[in-house]
Design an enzyme around this catalytic site. Structure first.
Site: not given
Lengths: 166, 97
Positions: A40, A83
Site C-alpha cells: 500500500s 501510511k
C-alpha cells in the site's frame, strides 16, 4: 562455590533487567527498526523494506502533513499499519476515489488524522475506515535502511494532488 | 483511555459493550449501534453529564491505556472499583461465538 554461582546468577539477572528496561524505554519513547510489508505504500516503501521509526514526534505532537507514520490499526489493535498523513485535524480532505465523477470533501474531526497509502489503487486507508484518532499513532518513519540501493530519507508523496490546500 | 477528541488527555470510563454487541445509545446520532470489530463502547456512570461514546462513538481498542482497579485518594474514598454493568445498559443482542 554455590554462593559464587548464585551471586553470578543474580548479577546476570540484574543486568538483564536493566538492559530490558532501557530497551523498552528506547522502543517506547525513542524509536526502533520496523519491517514493512504490503503494497500500500509503493513506490515509496516496498514490501519487506526495513525502516527506522521515531516516537518523539508523536509525544511532542509535531506530526505534520505528509509524514509517513506507523499507526495501530483501528480495526485490529494487535497489528500496525504504515501510511502517510494526508490531513490533520481541521483540514479538508477528498473522501471520494479519483474514479468518482462527483468529488466529496469533508473536514478531519478534532483529534484525528486522515491517512492514505501512496499506492492509492491498492491501499485500505482512511478512504475505507475513516479518520483515525491521533492517539493511535505509534511513530514516524524517517529513514529507510533496506534495501541498500534505496537507502536514505523517504521521498515526498507521489500523490501531491491529494493534499488540498485551504 | 486516550481521548479520541484530544490525544493529550486521558479519560476514564466504563466499558459498556464489546465488538459485535448491539446497544441502545443515549443521545448518539444513531439510536442503535453495533460495535465494530476492534472497537468498544464506553460510557461514564453519570449519564447525560459524560463525554463518552454517546458523543464520539465507539473507540478503537488501540486507544486503551489501562484498567482502573482502585481509588487511592482521598483516603475516605479508598475502595476497589467493581466491574459491574448497570442492568439498564446491557447489550441487546450478544454475538454468539
Amino acid at each position: 562455590m554455590l554462593r559464587n554461582a548464585l551471586g553470578k546468577a543474580f548479577r546476570f539477572l540484574g543486568y538483564t533487567v536493566q538492559y530490558g528496561c532501557i530497551a523498552h524505554c528506547a522502543f517506547e519513547y525513542l524509536g526502533g527498526i520496523v519491517v514493512c510489508s504490503g503494497p500500500s505504500m509503493e513506490p515509496t516503501i516496498q514490501n519487506s523494506d526495513i525502516v527506522f521509526s521515531e516516537n518523539l514526534s508523536r509525544h511532542f505532537y509535531c506530526i505534520r502533513k505528509g509524514d509517513i507514520v506507523i499507526v495501530k490499526s483501528p480495526n485490529d489493535p494487535k497489528s500496525n499499519i504504515c501510511k502517510r498523513v494526508i490531513g490533520l485535524e481541521g483540514d479538508k480532505v477528498c473522501t471520494s476515489n479519483p474514479s468518482d465523477f462527483l468529488k466529496s470533501h469533508s473536514y478531519v474531526p478534532k483529534g484525528h488524522v486522515w491517512l492514505e497509502g501512496d499506492n492509492l489503487r491498492n491501499s485500505t486507508d482512511s478512504r475505507y475506515y475513516g479518520p483515525v484518532p491521533y492517539g493511535l499513532i505509534r511513530g514516524r518513519i524517517w529513514l529507510k535502511i533496506w534495501p541498500l540501493n534505496d537507502f536514505g530519507f523517504l521521498r515526498a508523496s507521489p500523490n501531491g494532488h491529494r493534499f488540498l490546500d485551504d | 483511555l486516550r481521548s479520541p477528541r484530544n490525544p493529550e488527555q486521558k479519560i476514564i470510563k466504563r466499558v459498556i459493550a464489546l465488538e459485535g454487541d448491539i446497544i441502545k445509545t443515549i443521545g448518539y446520532k444513531k439510536k442503535y449501534v453495533k460495535v465494530p470489530h476492534g472497537h468498544i463502547w464506553v460510557e461514564g456512570d453519570h449519564h447525560g453529564h459524560s463525554f463518552d461514546s454517546n458523543a464520539f462513538g465507539p473507540v478503537s481498542l488501540g486507544l486503551l491505556h489501562a484498567r482502573a482497579t482502585h481509588i487511592l485518594w482521598p483516603p475516605h474514598r479508598w475502595q476497589k472499583l467493581q466491574p459491574a454493568l448497570p442492568p439498564e445498559r446491557k447489550p441487546l443482542r450478544k454475538e454468539q461465538e
